[in-house]
Design a protein around this motif. Structure first.
Motif, PDB file in Angstrom:
ATOM      1  N   THR A 140       0.868  -1.176   0.000  1.00  0.00           N
ATOM      2  CA  THR A 140       0.000   0.000   0.000  1.00  0.00           C
ATOM      3  C   THR A 140       0.903   1.223   0.000  1.00  0.00           C
ATOM      4  O   THR A 140       1.768   1.356   0.871  1.00  0.00           O
ATOM      5  N   ILE A 141       0.704   2.080  -0.988  1.00  0.00           N
ATOM      6  CA  ILE A 141       1.498   3.308  -1.047  1.00  0.00           C
ATOM      7  C   ILE A 141       0.599   4.507  -0.782  1.00  0.00           C
ATOM      8  O   ILE A 141      -0.584   4.495  -1.098  1.00  0.00           O
ATOM      9  N   GLN A 142       1.202   5.508  -0.173  1.00  0.00           N
ATOM     10  CA  GLN A 142       0.498   6.746   0.151  1.00  0.00           C
ATOM     11  C   GLN A 142       1.441   7.899  -0.164  1.00  0.00           C
ATOM     12  O   GLN A 142       2.607   7.870   0.227  1.00  0.00           O
ATOM     13  N   PRO A 143       0.944   8.921  -0.861  1.00  0.00           N
ATOM     14  CA  PRO A 143       1.814  10.045  -1.195  1.00  0.00           C
ATOM     15  C   PRO A 143       1.798  11.147  -0.148  1.00  0.00           C
ATOM     16  O   PRO A 143       0.789  11.395   0.505  1.00  0.00           O
ATOM     17  N   GLU A 144       2.952  11.792  -0.019  1.00  0.00           N
ATOM     18  CA  GLU A 144       3.086  13.036   0.723  1.00  0.00           C
ATOM     19  C   GLU A 144       3.772  14.022  -0.201  1.00  0.00           C
ATOM     20  O   GLU A 144       4.642  13.637  -0.984  1.00  0.00           O
ATOM     21  N   ALA A 145       3.386  15.276  -0.115  1.00  0.00           N
ATOM     22  CA  ALA A 145       4.004  16.306  -0.948  1.00  0.00           C
ATOM     23  C   ALA A 145       4.201  17.560  -0.110  1.00  0.00           C
ATOM     24  O   ALA A 145       3.242  18.130   0.403  1.00  0.00           O
ATOM     25  N   GLU A 146       5.465  17.965   0.033  1.00  0.00           N
ATOM     26  CA  GLU A 146       5.793  19.171   0.793  1.00  0.00           C
ATOM     27  C   GLU A 146       5.989  20.326  -0.171  1.00  0.00           C
ATOM     28  O   GLU A 146       6.734  20.210  -1.151  1.00  0.00           O
ATOM     29  N   LEU A 147       5.331  21.447   0.122  1.00  0.00           N
ATOM     30  CA  LEU A 147       5.532  22.647  -0.693  1.00  0.00           C
ATOM     31  C   LEU A 147       6.903  23.222  -0.353  1.00  0.00           C
ATOM     32  O   LEU A 147       7.138  23.658   0.773  1.00  0.00           O
ATOM     33  N   ILE A 148       7.822  23.174  -1.338  1.00  0.00           N
ATOM     34  CA  ILE A 148       9.193  23.654  -1.082  1.00  0.00           C
ATOM     35  C   ILE A 148       9.465  25.011  -1.734  1.00  0.00           C
ATOM     36  O   ILE A 148      10.404  25.688  -1.338  1.00  0.00           O
TER      37      ILE A 148
END
Length: 161
Positions: free
Chosen positions: A113-121
């Motif tokens: 199971t994959i889950q994405p995270e995205a940080e605003l850089i």
């Protein structure tokens, strides 16, 4: 519930309507997870023409360093991009500007199971006053908490004003 509540108009709650202005550098978005199945591998192979044996042939894949079939790297990337859109922060995309620094750090196998995270850089206004540009650092994380892929992606997004 109060007696008056029955006569009040109901609140309609749907996906949030968010814009460029609604994120600040350092914010981290987390999308929902998805469990990788046989259907994902076969559908991706059919859609893209990527029929490499490592992804589709159990007998061949058993002889590799992974010991089993693994998901296509671009499939993992596409799922991370797609699942993050479910946060509501991408309703006002004007343009996708591209990818950088793509790295596949661990294999994704059937049942993961994959889950994405995205940080605003990075966030900056574009030359058009009604648009801004976000650069996000993505990580696809498996059920054990391991990062399986990382990349950066940039988008042009409408502003509120």
């Amino acid at each position: 519930m109060t007696a008056d509540a029955v006569t009040d108009a109901p609140r309609i709650i749907g996906r949030p309507d968010l814009y460029w202005d609604d994120l600040v550098v350092g914010d981290v978005l987390r999308g929902p997870g998805i469990t990788i199945s046989e259907a994902h591998l076969v559908t991706w192979a059919g859609l893209t023409g990527d029929t490499v044996s490592l992804h589709l042939d159990e007998e061949y894949a058993a002889t590799t360093q992974f010991g089993q079939r693994i998901a296509h790297g671009p499939l993992t990337l596409a799922l991370a991009l797609g699942l993050i859109t479910q946060t509501g922060y991408f309703n006002h995309v004007v343009a996708w500007l591209g990818l950088d620094e793509v790295r596949a750090s661990r294999p994704v196998v059937l049942g993961d199971t994959i889950q994405p995270e995205a940080e605003l850089i990075k966030a900056r206004r574009s030359s058009k006053p009604t648009q801004g540009i976000w650069t996000l650092a993505y990580r696809a994380i498996n059920q054990r908490g391991d990062a399986v892929m990382s990349f950066q992606s940039s988008f042009m997004i409408s502003t509120r004003s």
